[in-house]
Design a protein around this motif. Structure first.
Motif: not given
Length: 161
Positions: A5-16, A51-55
């Protein structure tokens, strides 16, 4: 199969949590090894990046962005950056993100995808990209200063969509 899904600012910790060890290792990206969290996240969430994230199981295990490789006459070629959580390597996360990015590139009207600087010692990535139809169209001899192997080649990889 991961959910992307699209990445959001709330994903910042996980992305870091994904970016930091990759950047600190200095083995696959040309980013400064001492890059700060703020600079890394600003890079990942840059205005030109989508940006996107994979969960998997609700946990972020991978992140990627897509952008135009160049402006103007090169804007029809996509470029992406991918990173996978160390605990998820070898579990198909990068492959799923690649497949998602190829579809997203087509949706956005890109005619090709190009990776400008694939470190030749990143064998897992090279194998994955080749298995999805990318070709090595250029080799930059000794272009990357690898922290363990010294100066190694960087590859330019390309695929028409």
């Amino acid at each position: 199969m991961p959910t992307i899904r699209s990445a959001h600012s709330s994903d910042a910790d996980a992305i870091w949590e994904i970016i930091e060890p990759v950047v600190r290792a200095g083995e696959t990206y040309t980013l400064p090894r001492d890059m700060t969290r703020e600079d890394a996240l600003a890079y990942w969430f840059a205005a030109a990046h989508e940006p996107f994230v994979a969960l998997d199981g609700g946990k972020v295990l991978g992140a990627y962005f897509i952008q135009a490789n160049q402006g103007g006459g090169g804007a029809h070629v996509a470029n992406c950056g991918y990173m996978t959580h160390s605990a998820a390597q070898g579990k198909g996360i990068a492959r799923a993100m690649l497949e998602h990015s190829l579809q997203r590139a087509r949706e956005r009207g890109f005619r090709a995808m190009q990776f400008n600087f694939v470190v030749s010692t990143n064998e897992r990535a090279v194998k994955t990209w080749l298995s999805h139809g990318f070709e090595i169209v250029g080799r930059l001899p000794g272009a990357f200063n690898h922290p363990r192997f010294g100066f190694v080649d960087a590859l330019v990889m390309y695929k028409q969509l």
